[in-house]
Design a protein around this motif. Sequence first.
Motif, PDB file in Angstrom:
ATOM      1  N   PRO A   1      -7.447  -3.202  -1.222  1.00  0.00           N
ATOM      2  CA  PRO A   1      -6.367  -4.127  -1.588  1.00  0.00           C
ATOM      3  C   PRO A   1      -5.552  -3.559  -2.738  1.00  0.00           C
ATOM      4  CG  PRO A   1      -8.484  -4.911  -2.400  1.00  0.00           C
ATOM      5  CD  PRO A   1      -8.774  -3.726  -1.530  1.00  0.00           C
ATOM      6  N   PRO A   2      -4.323  -4.007  -2.918  1.00  0.00           N
ATOM      7  CA  PRO A   2      -3.444  -3.416  -3.937  1.00  0.00           C
ATOM      8  C   PRO A   2      -3.985  -3.537  -5.358  1.00  0.00           C
ATOM      9  CG  PRO A   2      -2.507  -5.441  -3.010  1.00  0.00           C
ATOM     10  CD  PRO A   2      -3.646  -5.054  -2.138  1.00  0.00           C
ATOM     11  N   GLN A   3      -4.795  -4.549  -5.628  1.00  0.00           N
ATOM     12  CA  GLN A   3      -5.300  -4.741  -6.988  1.00  0.00           C
ATOM     13  C   GLN A   3      -6.493  -3.838  -7.304  1.00  0.00           C
ATOM     14  OE1 GLN A   3      -5.415  -6.869  -4.514  1.00  0.00           O
ATOM     15  NE2 GLN A   3      -7.138  -8.304  -4.600  1.00  0.00           N
ATOM     16  N   MET A   4      -7.003  -3.117  -6.296  1.00  0.00           N
ATOM     17  CA  MET A   4      -8.209  -2.322  -6.497  1.00  0.00           C
ATOM     18  C   MET A   4      -8.024  -1.264  -7.590  1.00  0.00           C
ATOM     19  SD  MET A   4     -11.378  -1.772  -5.618  1.00  0.00           S
ATOM     20  CE  MET A   4     -11.734  -2.405  -3.978  1.00  0.00           C
ATOM     21  N   THR A   5      -6.918  -0.546  -7.565  1.00  0.00           N
ATOM     22  CA  THR A   5      -6.697   0.520  -8.553  1.00  0.00           C
ATOM     23  C   THR A   5      -6.712  -0.033  -9.971  1.00  0.00           C
ATOM     24  OG1 THR A   5      -5.405   1.818  -6.972  1.00  0.00           O
ATOM     25  CG2 THR A   5      -5.114   2.329  -9.308  1.00  0.00           C
ATOM     26  N   LEU A   6      -6.023  -1.151 -10.184  1.00  0.00           N
ATOM     27  CA  LEU A   6      -5.989  -1.759 -11.511  1.00  0.00           C
ATOM     28  C   LEU A   6      -7.378  -2.203 -11.947  1.00  0.00           C
ATOM     29  CD1 LEU A   6      -4.441  -2.826 -13.957  1.00  0.00           C
ATOM     30  CD2 LEU A   6      -3.999  -4.934 -12.660  1.00  0.00           C
ATOM     31  N   LEU A   7      -8.126  -2.813 -11.043  1.00  0.00           N
ATOM     32  CA  LEU A   7      -9.467  -3.278 -11.383  1.00  0.00           C
ATOM     33  C   LEU A   7     -10.394  -2.112 -11.719  1.00  0.00           C
ATOM     34  CD1 LEU A   7      -9.970  -6.075  -8.701  1.00  0.00           C
ATOM     35  CD2 LEU A   7      -9.775  -6.393 -11.175  1.00  0.00           C
TER      36      LEU A   7
ATOM     37  N   GLN B   1      -9.504   0.821 -12.918  1.00  0.00           N
ATOM     38  CA  GLN B   1      -9.108   1.357 -14.230  1.00  0.00           C
ATOM     39  C   GLN B   1      -9.650   0.485 -15.356  1.00  0.00           C
ATOM     40  OE1 GLN B   1      -4.855   1.472 -13.787  1.00  0.00           O
ATOM     41  NE2 GLN B   1      -4.859   3.537 -12.922  1.00  0.00           N
TER      42      GLN B   1
ATOM     43  N   ARG C   1     -15.374   1.731  -7.286  1.00  0.00           N
ATOM     44  CA  ARG C   1     -14.588   1.248  -6.152  1.00  0.00           C
ATOM     45  C   ARG C   1     -15.507   0.708  -5.050  1.00  0.00           C
ATOM     46  NH1 ARG C   1     -12.004   5.437  -5.770  1.00  0.00           N
ATOM     47  NH2 ARG C   1     -10.305   4.884  -7.167  1.00  0.00           N
TER      48      ARG C   1
END
Length: 434
Positions: free
Chosen positions: A304-310, A312, A339
């Motif tokens: 999901p798009p929020q995965m990278t932010l989470l 980090q 991840r």
Amino acid sequence: MNETPLRYAYVRSPRELADLIDRLEGAETIAFDTEFVSEHSYRPELCLIQVAADGVLAAIDTLAIDDVTPFWRFLVEHDHQTVVHAGREEFRFVRSATDRHPEDWFDVQIAAGLVGFDYPAALGNLLGTYVGVQVAKGEARTDWRRRPLAPAQIEYALQDVLHLAELRNVLEDRLERLGRLDWLYSEIDDWQVEQLALESKERWIRAAGIGSLSPRMLAVYREVWLWRESEAERRDQPLRRVLRDDLLVELAKRRTSDPKSIRMIRGLDRGDLQSQLPALARAVERGLSLPESELPQLDKTPAPPQMTLLVQFLSSALGSVCRHAQVASSLVGTASDLRDFLADRMGLRRDEQEPPALAQGWRAEVIGSRIDEIISGKLAVRVARPKADDPLGFIPVTEAMLDEETRVGGKKTSEKSRSGQRRRGADRPRDADS
């Protein structure tokens, strides 16, 4: 390095090797290391074995002795603990010679990571910190294939095992006081399983750069990868000298088995490859002709798009948790592990997949449970000590705090706040921290 010359045995014949093995009988701990050269051959070329055990110190010249299998066999057949530092190649040498490995294996690099030292750590740093010994670096660029070896070169190599048993004792004591000896042996068991997996023909699936390939491209990649392995072993050359990794990916993407088209790819027009183009083309064709039902698949779940932010955000939290727990964060896990953990908690992994690494064993105890609390909102992260090595703090989230967050984040505002807005002007954007 010691100011006085070391007393050691320089083993250069089968008879001397047999004598050394006799002297090692009954040793409770055997520390060993190797010197090898890997730049010019398919497998690393073993040049020297250094051994230290119960007052025995020896250097085995593997270029002077045709077969050192008796030493490897001794390591796996006798009751003792084998001590190494970063022992991947040592593990592989033993496995290659005996198809077994020592049962009681103690790697000081892993042990140090479990008591809070950086991982992976150089032996010199570990010896300086825990044993108070400084190791000279004067022979770091030695070509270990050249003979004769000077006494200074041999003594330099022996420094890698001379204090390993003492370092092991210090680390074991710290692990015991922290209640983490079980962690160490569990980690070493998992590490050994991973090393055994690397011997499998399916290790191609761990290669970098293949995550975006389709199943058909993966089939081509796998066949070319297997061809390269076979060819490198036949020539006794490093893999990259036969064919670079990026060219394997390019061949998979092109999906052409025409030798003329393959030769047009930049990097594949080398003179030494021309005679191999038909064999390379056949490998590509095997991947192209594989039935759909047999195509390899990667375990890929759309993120999901929020995965990278989470990931980090949680990477910083993980580092702080690890420092507080006195364990090296790089030993605990990577961004990829985070991840996987998040995907599992968000229901994005298949039921048949193995649980993520951070949800198993000691990692779950130290890290997974804390990350779970952060993800579920039960634990808040704040900057507690900006100038400290461990600047983040963690606060249990109470119902009152959740109510406050809802009140501030919702549409409820106090009369004082509303009057403040009127004074500033209703149409003027207001900073959230004003």
